[in-house]
Design an enzyme around this catalytic site. Structure first.
Site, short mmCIF file in Angstrom:
data_model
loop_
_atom_site.label_atom_id
_atom_site.label_comp_id
_atom_site.label_asym_id
_atom_site.label_seq_id
_atom_site.Cartn_x
_atom_site.Cartn_y
_atom_site.Cartn_z
N TYR A 268 -20.21 -41.13 -32.13
CA TYR A 268 -18.76 -41.19 -32.31
C TYR A 268 -18.16 -39.84 -32.69
CZ TYR A 268 -14.22 -42.27 -34.33
OH TYR A 268 -12.88 -42.27 -34.62
N ASP A 303 -17.04 -49.70 -29.59
CA ASP A 303 -15.71 -50.22 -29.26
C ASP A 303 -14.74 -49.10 -28.87
OD1 ASP A 303 -13.98 -49.76 -32.10
OD2 ASP A 303 -16.14 -49.91 -32.31
N LYS A 375 -20.97 -56.26 -34.68
CA LYS A 375 -19.59 -56.10 -35.14
C LYS A 375 -18.66 -56.17 -33.94
CE LYS A 375 -16.40 -53.12 -37.56
NZ LYS A 375 -16.12 -51.74 -37.95
#
Length: 522
Positions: A268, A303, A375
């Site tokens: 990320y 995500d 998640k």
């Protein structure tokens, strides 16, 4: 029982390819240290506080010490040996006293040899071991509190964000959220903190779009949630962010203050904060070793790919990243129950069969990682000012979570991407979650997609595309794949990005007792 009929050989092949793709990066991480790894090591040894007299603002003592060690004798052998040799050489009683003497220009660091080296290594190991024992005690305390107060009665856990910028206001919102049904409270960090190469000290009241991650803020929020946990009769978990340029340090501070989850993704920071890839992989390996020891669940960030790339076309890149995150995590010592692998409900709702496609992707993740508390992230990319449509989308998201057995459900907000949610928005969002999960009950046991239907075919297609991509990554190298924009359409070259100057190749004889102790336990 598998609902998708995935080929176990193909699944095993995907994991083998992920391991091969990750191996050179793990070797790279083992061969390097960073300024943040060295600072995190000294934080385990007990250094705290900041130089409040500095003209440019408060400078954490740990930054002052590590920067000076690097200036005097380099970090190729680690900071522990020069620091603990200087502590003995100057007959100082604490690392804080050493830091103060360093700021005053009274200490000249050097790499000890012979008996001095042996003595410094032994003293460093003793001090760092005390810090690691604190991680152990906090893990034991968490287990005792869960046994006493109980876990949430259902899965998925309901995960809700607070983000006021003021830790005292966060405490009020977090308590109200827990009373309204939230099982996990995430305190969003102040915008831009991931790019600070230091961790602020003390309680803070001035963050922008979030609250600074500091040791004192962690302590305050954990104490408040312990009180609320006793009130509501279940253990309420606390989440923050072990990411950015201070990833290892924040992981240590989380363990020292008994946080329960940390956002900690292997890529990320590279993709969405333009942090140097090598810096990120070195830092994430150490941070995950700390999380493993502290019993902290990590949340990964797949995500985010779907906010910059198309959620249908790029679905296989999410699966690839999940497999890589799993391997990096296992190598660092994390168990499956600690892997909150990320994915999201981000397909354009105007696409025909969009909900069926979402079910296919969510069910694929669930079956690939059966023991991980996945998640599941709510819609954000296609939310608009139409709050009624947004509320309906969040309801579909919650239903998908119930049908596919997600582990951690982040509460979707109908005002997402429009305004910072009001307390009333959060209350309505929690009402949505409670209604859907309550009405669906154990609907998952009745959900059986047709073997030749769209859901099963789509899941097989995404897995096949993931395997094909992993084969290309093995051939070309993961760092090159990142540089070419494979994930989230972000192109990040190996030698670029912020924090590259904080990466140091280890010399023969590098000494870091924290890594030795953590790897011995792993």
């Amino acid at each position: 029982m598998s609902l998708l009929g995935l080929d176990p050989e193909l699944v095993a092949k995907a994991r083998r390819l992920a391991a091969r793709a990750a191996a050179p990066v793990i070797d790279l991480a083992r061969a390097h240290t960073t300024v943040s790894v060295e600072r995190a090591t000294l934080r385990l040894a007990g250094i705290t506080g900041a130089d409040t007299a500095h003209r440019a603002g408060d400078v954490p003592w740990v930054n002052r010490v590590v920067d000076t060690v690097r200036e005097h004798c380099g970090l190729e052998h680690g900071a522990a040996l020069p620091v603990f040799h200087a502590l003995a050489e100057h007959n100082l009683g604490s690392l804080t006293e050493l830091a103060e003497a360093t700021a005053a220009g009274q200490v000249r660091y050097r790499l000890p040899t012979g008996r001095d080296r042996t003595r410094a290594a032994r003293t460093a190991r003793t001090a760092i071991a005390r810090g690691i024992r604190t991680l152990d005690r906090n893990r034991t305390q968490r287990d005792r509190l869960i046994a006493k107060l109980g876990d949430p009665p259902q899965r998925p856990w309901i995960y809700l964000i607070v983000a006021t910028g003021d830790i005292d206001e966060d405490v009020v919102q977090a308590g109200n959220a827990a009373r309204a049904g939230a099982d996990v409270i995430a305190v969003i960090r102040s915008t831009g903190q991931s790019l600070l190469d230091y961790v602020p000290e003390g309680a803070t009241h001035h963050g922008f779009a979030g609250t600074y991650a500091t040791q004192e803020n962690f302590r305050i929020m954990r104490a408040a949630l312990d009180e609320v946990s006793r009130e509501v009769g279940r253990y309420v978990r606390l989440t923050n962010y072990a990411s950015g340029l201070c990833m290892p340090e924040i992981a240590v501070l989380a363990g020292l203050q008994r946080l329960d989850m940390m956002l900690n993704d292997s890529m990320y920071g590279i993709l969405f904060r333009d942090i140097n890839p090598v810096r990120t992989f070195v830092d994430q390996r150490f941070s995950r070793q700390v999380h493993a020891r502290a019993g902290i669940i990590i949340n990964t960030g797949e995500d985010n790919y779907l906010t910059t790339a198309d959620a249908v076309e790029a679905a296989h890149t999410v699966t690839v990243s999940q497999l890589l995150n799993e391997h990096f995590a296992h190598e660092a010592g994390l168990a499956d129950w600690q892997l909150g692998l990320g994915h999201a409900f981000e397909i354009n709702p105007d696409i025909p069969d969009s909900f069926r496609l979402e079910l296919a992707h969510a069910l694929l993740a669930r079956e690939l990682f059966p023991d991980a508390p996945l998640k599941w992230m709510p819609p954000t990319k296609h939310m608009t000012g139409n709050v009624f449509r947004g509320y309906l989308l969040d309801g579909f998201f919650n239903l998908a979570g119930a049908l596919t057995g997600q582990g951690i459900l982040l509460v979707g907000m109908m005002t997402e991407a429009v305004v910072t949610p009001f307390l009333s928005d959060r209350d309505l969002a929690l009402e949505n979650v409670r209604y859907v999960l309550g009405a669906a009950g154990n609907l998952r046991e009745d959900f059986r997609p047709a073997p030749d239907g769209l859901i099963v075919k789509r899941a097989h297609q995404v897995l096949g595309e993931a395997v094909d991509l992993l084969e290309r990554i093995v051939d070309r190298g993961l760092l090159r794949a990142i540089a070419e924009g494979t994930f989230g359409l972000m192109r990040r070259p190996e030698d670029g990005g912020k924090g590259a100057d904080g990466v140091v190749a280890k010399a023969d004889g590098y000494c870091n007792p924290a890594i030795d102790l953590l790897e011995a336990e792993s």
